[in-house]
Design a protein around this motif. Structure first.
Motif, PDB file in Angstrom:
ATOM      1  N   ALA A  80      -1.236  10.881 -12.595  1.00  0.00           N
ATOM      2  CA  ALA A  80      -0.160  10.570 -11.915  1.00  0.00           C
ATOM      3  C   ALA A  80      -0.268   9.663 -10.635  1.00  0.00           C
ATOM      4  O   ALA A  80      -0.632   8.796 -10.344  1.00  0.00           O
ATOM      5  CB  ALA A  80       1.046  10.472 -12.593  1.00  0.00           C
ATOM      6  N   ALA A  81      -0.590  10.525  -9.849  1.00  0.00           N
ATOM      7  CA  ALA A  81      -0.666  10.705  -8.161  1.00  0.00           C
ATOM      8  C   ALA A  81      -2.208   9.986  -8.297  1.00  0.00           C
ATOM      9  O   ALA A  81      -1.893   9.120  -6.543  1.00  0.00           O
ATOM     10  CB  ALA A  81      -0.159  12.034  -7.604  1.00  0.00           C
ATOM     11  N   LEU A  82      -2.873  10.469  -8.514  1.00  0.00           N
ATOM     12  CA  LEU A  82      -4.447   9.861  -8.120  1.00  0.00           C
ATOM     13  C   LEU A  82      -4.087   8.247  -8.952  1.00  0.00           C
ATOM     14  O   LEU A  82      -4.621   7.244  -7.935  1.00  0.00           O
ATOM     15  CB  LEU A  82      -5.534  10.499  -9.243  1.00  0.00           C
ATOM     16  CG  LEU A  82      -7.161  10.086  -9.370  1.00  0.00           C
ATOM     17  CD1 LEU A  82      -7.272  10.329  -7.778  1.00  0.00           C
ATOM     18  CD2 LEU A  82      -8.321  10.574 -10.248  1.00  0.00           C
ATOM     19  N   VAL A  83      -3.773   8.289  -9.762  1.00  0.00           N
ATOM     20  CA  VAL A  83      -3.685   6.562  -9.856  1.00  0.00           C
ATOM     21  C   VAL A  83      -2.860   5.826  -8.953  1.00  0.00           C
ATOM     22  O   VAL A  83      -3.202   4.783  -9.065  1.00  0.00           O
ATOM     23  CB  VAL A  83      -3.587   6.225 -11.297  1.00  0.00           C
ATOM     24  CG1 VAL A  83      -3.381   4.797 -11.549  1.00  0.00           C
ATOM     25  CG2 VAL A  83      -4.453   6.968 -12.384  1.00  0.00           C
ATOM     26  N   GLU A  84      -1.634   6.783  -8.891  1.00  0.00           N
ATOM     27  CA  GLU A  84      -0.944   5.450  -7.811  1.00  0.00           C
ATOM     28  C   GLU A  84      -1.297   6.016  -6.312  1.00  0.00           C
ATOM     29  O   GLU A  84      -1.878   4.589  -5.240  1.00  0.00           O
ATOM     30  CB  GLU A  84       0.962   6.485  -7.801  1.00  0.00           C
ATOM     31  CG  GLU A  84       1.018   5.662  -6.777  1.00  0.00           C
ATOM     32  CD  GLU A  84       2.287   6.483  -6.369  1.00  0.00           C
ATOM     33  OE1 GLU A  84       3.157   6.106  -5.585  1.00  0.00           O
ATOM     34  OE2 GLU A  84       2.628   7.377  -7.705  1.00  0.00           O
ATOM     35  N   GLY A  85      -2.346   6.943  -5.999  1.00  0.00           N
ATOM     36  CA  GLY A  85      -2.660   6.541  -4.533  1.00  0.00           C
ATOM     37  C   GLY A  85      -4.349   5.805  -4.825  1.00  0.00           C
ATOM     38  O   GLY A  85      -4.776   5.047  -3.891  1.00  0.00           O
ATOM     39  N   MET A  86      -5.264   5.523  -5.443  1.00  0.00           N
ATOM     40  CA  MET A  86      -5.701   4.522  -6.176  1.00  0.00           C
ATOM     41  C   MET A  86      -5.741   3.171  -5.914  1.00  0.00           C
ATOM     42  O   MET A  86      -6.422   2.367  -5.257  1.00  0.00           O
ATOM     43  CB  MET A  86      -7.195   5.219  -7.181  1.00  0.00           C
ATOM     44  CG  MET A  86      -8.031   6.180  -7.139  1.00  0.00           C
ATOM     45  SD  MET A  86      -8.884   6.386  -8.357  1.00  0.00           S
ATOM     46  CE  MET A  86      -7.986   5.826  -9.976  1.00  0.00           C
ATOM     47  N   LEU A  87      -4.790   2.589  -6.693  1.00  0.00           N
ATOM     48  CA  LEU A  87      -4.541   1.360  -6.249  1.00  0.00           C
ATOM     49  C   LEU A  87      -3.632   1.294  -5.015  1.00  0.00           C
ATOM     50  O   LEU A  87      -3.800   0.322  -4.583  1.00  0.00           O
ATOM     51  CB  LEU A  87      -2.842   1.057  -7.331  1.00  0.00           C
ATOM     52  CG  LEU A  87      -3.728   1.118  -9.173  1.00  0.00           C
ATOM     53  CD1 LEU A  87      -2.174   1.667 -10.346  1.00  0.00           C
ATOM     54  CD2 LEU A  87      -4.340   0.438  -9.277  1.00  0.00           C
ATOM     55  N   ARG A  88      -2.503   1.763  -3.951  1.00  0.00           N
ATOM     56  CA  ARG A  88      -2.469   1.838  -3.336  1.00  0.00           C
ATOM     57  C   ARG A  88      -2.722   1.527  -2.419  1.00  0.00           C
ATOM     58  O   ARG A  88      -3.075   0.875  -1.121  1.00  0.00           O
ATOM     59  CB  ARG A  88      -0.976   2.715  -2.905  1.00  0.00           C
ATOM     60  CG  ARG A  88       0.347   2.604  -3.553  1.00  0.00           C
ATOM     61  CD  ARG A  88       1.189   3.826  -3.315  1.00  0.00           C
ATOM     62  NE  ARG A  88       2.503   3.365  -3.959  1.00  0.00           N
ATOM     63  CZ  ARG A  88       3.661   2.944  -4.043  1.00  0.00           C
ATOM     64  NH1 ARG A  88       3.377   1.301  -3.005  1.00  0.00           N
ATOM     65  NH2 ARG A  88       4.649   2.932  -4.596  1.00  0.00           N
ATOM     66  N   GLY A  89      -4.212   2.288  -1.747  1.00  0.00           N
ATOM     67  CA  GLY A  89      -5.330   2.796  -1.177  1.00  0.00           C
ATOM     68  C   GLY A  89      -5.834   1.148  -1.317  1.00  0.00           C
ATOM     69  O   GLY A  89      -6.866   0.969  -0.488  1.00  0.00           O
ATOM     70  N   PHE A  90      -6.378   0.676  -2.242  1.00  0.00           N
ATOM     71  CA  PHE A  90      -7.897  -0.326  -2.920  1.00  0.00           C
ATOM     72  C   PHE A  90      -6.534  -1.528  -2.357  1.00  0.00           C
ATOM     73  O   PHE A  90      -6.986  -2.136  -1.265  1.00  0.00           O
ATOM     74  CB  PHE A  90      -7.567  -0.675  -4.458  1.00  0.00           C
ATOM     75  CG  PHE A  90      -8.074  -2.579  -4.664  1.00  0.00           C
ATOM     76  CD1 PHE A  90      -9.515  -2.195  -4.521  1.00  0.00           C
ATOM     77  CD2 PHE A  90      -7.301  -3.336  -4.842  1.00  0.00           C
ATOM     78  CE1 PHE A  90     -10.531  -3.487  -4.310  1.00  0.00           C
ATOM     79  CE2 PHE A  90      -8.238  -3.801  -5.026  1.00  0.00           C
ATOM     80  CZ  PHE A  90      -9.696  -4.310  -4.951  1.00  0.00           C
ATOM     81  N   HIS A  91      -4.983  -1.415  -2.426  1.00  0.00           N
ATOM     82  CA  HIS A  91      -3.934  -2.722  -1.961  1.00  0.00           C
ATOM     83  C   HIS A  91      -4.153  -2.494  -0.139  1.00  0.00           C
ATOM     84  O   HIS A  91      -4.455  -3.808  -0.209  1.00  0.00           O
ATOM     85  CB  HIS A  91      -3.164  -2.520  -2.835  1.00  0.00           C
ATOM     86  CG  HIS A  91      -1.943  -3.386  -2.141  1.00  0.00           C
ATOM     87  ND1 HIS A  91      -0.954  -4.056  -0.979  1.00  0.00           N
ATOM     88  CD2 HIS A  91      -2.133  -4.554  -2.866  1.00  0.00           C
ATOM     89  CE1 HIS A  91      -0.467  -4.974  -1.162  1.00  0.00           C
ATOM     90  NE2 HIS A  91      -0.829  -5.699  -2.293  1.00  0.00           N
ATOM     91  N   LYS A  92      -4.363  -1.590   0.011  1.00  0.00           N
ATOM     92  CA  LYS A  92      -3.934  -1.861   1.646  1.00  0.00           C
ATOM     93  C   LYS A  92      -5.125  -1.573   1.800  1.00  0.00           C
ATOM     94  O   LYS A  92      -5.489  -2.263   3.393  1.00  0.00           O
ATOM     95  CB  LYS A  92      -3.367  -0.277   2.252  1.00  0.00           C
ATOM     96  CG  LYS A  92      -3.172  -0.200   3.227  1.00  0.00           C
ATOM     97  CD  LYS A  92      -2.251   0.644   3.675  1.00  0.00           C
ATOM     98  CE  LYS A  92      -1.970   0.765   4.896  1.00  0.00           C
ATOM     99  NZ  LYS A  92      -1.178   1.050   5.810  1.00  0.00           N
ATOM    100  N   HIS A  93      -6.262  -0.921   1.763  1.00  0.00           N
ATOM    101  CA  HIS A  93      -7.954  -1.520   2.464  1.00  0.00           C
ATOM    102  C   HIS A  93      -8.384  -1.791   2.383  1.00  0.00           C
ATOM    103  O   HIS A  93      -9.541  -2.523   2.980  1.00  0.00           O
ATOM    104  CB  HIS A  93      -7.997   0.491   2.926  1.00  0.00           C
ATOM    105  CG  HIS A  93      -7.293   1.360   3.512  1.00  0.00           C
ATOM    106  ND1 HIS A  93      -6.420   1.276   5.125  1.00  0.00           N
ATOM    107  CD2 HIS A  93      -6.575   2.256   3.289  1.00  0.00           C
ATOM    108  CE1 HIS A  93      -6.015   1.930   5.196  1.00  0.00           C
ATOM    109  NE2 HIS A  93      -5.165   2.693   4.189  1.00  0.00           N
TER     110      HIS A  93
END
Length: 158
Positions: free
Chosen positions: A94-107
């Motif tokens: 769950a943390a992996l998916v959340e992190g991938m999405l937030r990272g893509f959105h920010k960077h």
């Protein structure tokens, strides 16, 4: 009577390059092909991430997207009477998916939008009619994830 047009797709064509039998079974058997009953974790993770990226392109708030993606993973991996190891595995994914999405959105997303400021199409069907080598009428079909236009007006498919 058959149609004078021949329809084909990128996914069926690339599958055929690797294994014609897999293409036949996956896309043509009984007119629509076979599909597996169960979804592998890697494919499910990619599907959740893909849906999240489409939501980013549609302008959905990132908190909603990331939390929904994480919850989808929890729901898919939740086991009744789970031990600590299963619970940890569920939360890590769950943390992996959340992190991938937030990272893509920010960077990544801001840089893409600066370079390609116009979204032309999100997951829309695109067709390209053309003549085949023997004069047959062919129509290439693809459902691209994202079609963008740069500042000079050129179309880009990232």
């Amino acid at each position: 009577m058959t149609s004078p047009l021949i329809y084909y797709s990128r996914s069926a064509s690339t599958t055929d390059w690797h294994c014609p039998r897999k293409r036949y079974l996956g896309y043509q058997w009984r007119g629509k092909g076979l599909a597996a009953d169960a979804l592998a974790l890697e494919l499910f993770t990619g599907t959740v991430a893909h849906d999240g990226l489409a939501a980013i392109a549609h302008g959905v708030p990132i908190d909603d997207i990331a939390l929904a993606g994480a919850q989808q993973m929890r729901d898919a991996l939740r086991v009744e009477n789970a031990d600590d190891e299963a619970e940890t595995f569920m939360e890590e994914n769950a943390a992996l998916v959340e992190g991938m999405l937030r990272g893509f959105h920010k960077h990544v997303w801001p840089r893409m939008m600066a370079q390609y400021p116009e979204i032309v199409n999100i997951e829309g069907e695109t067709t390209y009619p053309h003549d085949g080598p023997n004069g047959e009428k062919l129509v290439f079909q693809a459902r691209g994830d994202l079609l963008l236009r740069d500042k000079e007006g050129n179309l880009w498919y990232p």
